[in-house]
Design a protein around this motif. Sequence first.
Motif, PDB file in Angstrom:
ATOM      1  N   GLY A  54      79.695  51.039  76.504  1.00 39.50           N
ATOM      2  CA  GLY A  54      79.653  50.830  77.942  1.00 39.50           C
ATOM      3  C   GLY A  54      78.353  51.222  78.612  1.00 39.50           C
ATOM      4  N   PHE A  55      77.378  51.698  77.865  1.00 40.32           N
ATOM      5  CA  PHE A  55      76.105  52.099  78.442  1.00 40.32           C
ATOM      6  C   PHE A  55      75.011  51.139  77.991  1.00 40.32           C
ATOM      7  CE2 PHE A  55      78.511  55.845  79.016  1.00 40.32           C
ATOM      8  CZ  PHE A  55      77.921  56.580  80.015  1.00 40.32           C
ATOM      9  N   SER A  56      74.034  50.913  78.838  1.00 36.74           N
ATOM     10  CA  SER A  56      72.853  50.159  78.429  1.00 36.74           C
ATOM     11  C   SER A  56      71.678  51.113  78.446  1.00 36.74           C
ATOM     12  CB  SER A  56      72.612  48.971  79.363  1.00 36.74           C
ATOM     13  OG  SER A  56      72.344  49.416  80.673  1.00 36.74           O
ATOM     14  N   GLU A  57      70.674  50.781  77.670  1.00 36.35           N
ATOM     15  CA  GLU A  57      69.533  51.671  77.513  1.00 36.35           C
ATOM     16  C   GLU A  57      68.258  50.867  77.675  1.00 36.35           C
ATOM     17  OE1 GLU A  57      68.236  53.584  73.578  1.00 36.35           O
ATOM     18  OE2 GLU A  57      69.543  55.063  74.518  1.00 36.35           O
ATOM     19  N   ALA A  58      67.261  51.439  78.307  1.00 41.90           N
ATOM     20  CA  ALA A  58      65.945  50.835  78.428  1.00 41.90           C
ATOM     21  C   ALA A  58      64.910  51.878  78.032  1.00 41.90           C
ATOM     22  CB  ALA A  58      65.688  50.359  79.854  1.00 41.90           C
ATOM     23  N   VAL A  59      63.844  51.439  77.408  1.00 48.42           N
ATOM     24  CA  VAL A  59      62.782  52.353  76.996  1.00 48.42           C
ATOM     25  C   VAL A  59      61.521  51.960  77.746  1.00 48.42           C
ATOM     26  CG1 VAL A  59      61.418  53.232  75.082  1.00 48.42           C
ATOM     27  CG2 VAL A  59      63.822  52.635  74.721  1.00 48.42           C
ATOM     28  N   ILE A  60      60.934  52.936  78.402  1.00 44.35           N
ATOM     29  CA  ILE A  60      59.721  52.718  79.187  1.00 44.35           C
ATOM     30  C   ILE A  60      58.659  53.684  78.687  1.00 44.35           C
ATOM     31  CG2 ILE A  60      58.701  52.874  81.501  1.00 44.35           C
ATOM     32  CD1 ILE A  60      61.524  52.223  82.582  1.00 44.35           C
ATOM     33  N   ILE A  61      57.470  53.168  78.485  1.00 40.41           N
ATOM     34  CA  ILE A  61      56.335  54.001  78.095  1.00 40.41           C
ATOM     35  C   ILE A  61      55.412  54.127  79.305  1.00 40.41           C
ATOM     36  CG2 ILE A  61      54.272  54.131  76.633  1.00 40.41           C
ATOM     37  CD1 ILE A  61      56.814  54.592  75.073  1.00 40.41           C
ATOM     38  N   ALA A  62      54.990  55.345  79.586  1.00 41.36           N
ATOM     39  CA  ALA A  62      54.060  55.597  80.681  1.00 41.36           C
ATOM     40  C   ALA A  62      52.893  56.407  80.147  1.00 41.36           C
ATOM     41  CB  ALA A  62      54.745  56.350  81.810  1.00 41.36           C
ATOM     42  N   VAL A  63      51.692  55.943  80.435  1.00 39.74           N
ATOM     43  CA  VAL A  63      50.487  56.713  80.130  1.00 39.74           C
ATOM     44  C   VAL A  63      49.750  56.832  81.459  1.00 39.74           C
ATOM     45  CG1 VAL A  63      48.374  56.859  78.776  1.00 39.74           C
ATOM     46  CG2 VAL A  63      50.400  55.766  77.785  1.00 39.74           C
ATOM     47  N   VAL A  64      49.866  58.027  82.059  1.00 36.03           N
ATOM     48  CA  VAL A  64      49.303  58.241  83.394  1.00 36.03           C
ATOM     49  C   VAL A  64      48.537  59.552  83.422  1.00 36.03           C
ATOM     50  CG1 VAL A  64      51.140  56.926  84.548  1.00 36.03           C
ATOM     51  CG2 VAL A  64      51.397  59.386  84.243  1.00 36.03           C
ATOM     52  N   ALA A  65      47.648  59.674  84.389  1.00 36.64           N
ATOM     53  CA  ALA A  65      46.931  60.926  84.594  1.00 36.64           C
ATOM     54  C   ALA A  65      47.938  61.991  85.009  1.00 36.64           C
ATOM     55  CB  ALA A  65      45.867  60.764  85.667  1.00 36.64           C
ATOM     56  N   GLN A  66      47.736  63.204  84.555  1.00 38.56           N
ATOM     57  CA  GLN A  66      48.651  64.288  84.890  1.00 38.56           C
ATOM     58  C   GLN A  66      48.760  64.462  86.403  1.00 38.56           C
ATOM     59  OE1 GLN A  66      47.999  67.822  82.599  1.00 38.56           O
ATOM     60  NE2 GLN A  66      49.377  69.053  83.827  1.00 38.56           N
ATOM     61  N   SER A  67      47.695  64.155  87.116  1.00 41.50           N
ATOM     62  CA  SER A  67      47.727  64.292  88.572  1.00 41.50           C
ATOM     63  C   SER A  67      48.695  63.312  89.232  1.00 41.50           C
ATOM     64  CB  SER A  67      46.321  64.108  89.143  1.00 41.50           C
ATOM     65  OG  SER A  67      45.837  62.808  88.841  1.00 41.50           O
ATOM     66  N   LEU A  68      49.096  62.239  88.511  1.00 43.04           N
ATOM     67  CA  LEU A  68      50.037  61.270  89.064  1.00 43.04           C
ATOM     68  C   LEU A  68      51.499  61.628  88.777  1.00 43.04           C
ATOM     69  CD1 LEU A  68      48.251  57.880  88.249  1.00 43.04           C
ATOM     70  CD2 LEU A  68      48.388  59.068  90.448  1.00 43.04           C
ATOM     71  N   LEU A  69      51.735  62.655  87.969  1.00 40.66           N
ATOM     72  CA  LEU A  69      53.103  63.009  87.597  1.00 40.66           C
ATOM     73  C   LEU A  69      54.001  63.347  88.793  1.00 40.66           C
ATOM     74  CD1 LEU A  69      52.595  65.033  84.310  1.00 40.66           C
ATOM     75  CD2 LEU A  69      53.448  62.700  84.560  1.00 40.66           C
ATOM     76  N   PRO A  70      53.533  64.087  89.809  1.00 43.42           N
ATOM     77  CA  PRO A  70      54.437  64.364  90.935  1.00 43.42           C
ATOM     78  C   PRO A  70      54.975  63.089  91.583  1.00 43.42           C
ATOM     79  CG  PRO A  70      52.534  65.811  91.052  1.00 43.42           C
ATOM     80  CD  PRO A  70      52.252  64.803  89.957  1.00 43.42           C
ATOM     81  N   GLY A  71      54.120  62.109  91.785  1.00 42.58           N
ATOM     82  CA  GLY A  71      54.567  60.847  92.379  1.00 42.58           C
ATOM     83  C   GLY A  71      55.526  60.092  91.472  1.00 42.58           C
ATOM     84  N   LEU A  72      55.241  60.095  90.173  1.00 43.38           N
ATOM     85  CA  LEU A  72      56.113  59.423  89.218  1.00 43.38           C
ATOM     86  C   LEU A  72      57.489  60.085  89.194  1.00 43.38           C
ATOM     87  CD1 LEU A  72      56.539  57.312  86.971  1.00 43.38           C
ATOM     88  CD2 LEU A  72      55.639  59.002  85.368  1.00 43.38           C
ATOM     89  N   PHE A  73      57.539  61.410  89.177  1.00 43.52           N
ATOM     90  CA  PHE A  73      58.816  62.104  89.128  1.00 43.52           C
ATOM     91  C   PHE A  73      59.600  61.939  90.427  1.00 43.52           C
ATOM     92  CE2 PHE A  73      56.816  65.115  85.845  1.00 43.52           C
ATOM     93  CZ  PHE A  73      56.996  64.165  84.863  1.00 43.52           C
TER      94      PHE A  73
END
Length: 138
Positions: A54-73
């Motif tokens: 009953g669950f679906s799964e998606a895999v996403i890869i992100a390669v970003v500058a550490q300074s962008l992590l707050p916005g991503l989260f």
Amino acid sequence: MTDTFPVARQPVRLQMITDRRQPASVSLVDWIHRRPEFRAGVRDLGGRTGGRTGFSEAVIIAVVAQSLLPGLFALLQTWLSQQPSGASIRMRVGESEVEIQVTGRTDPRQLLDQVTRTIQENRGPEPPHPDGTTSGGS
């Protein structure tokens, strides 16, 4: 002004594995791509049926500058909180097998702290600046 946090410019590789009970009205990758700073560094490896019934799964890869992590989260937390049937994200940081469970109730600041600690543990101590100081020292 000198760059006191050179590590913040170094790329961070994250693997985000989303588990959902129902398909999302907007996929996570489309949600993230609404912000132009993430379009080049975030890609979907394709959706698939997860191991749990009953669950679906998606895999996403992100390669970003550490300074962008707050916005991503912050984007992750917002997307998760809008999933009516629930969703969660398992996140792997860099080459480590550390998994961080993220839900719609996860505080993005706590997530950032946890990921930052994992990044620092994987990289070891930061090299000193040319003037002999480190970003943590004075």
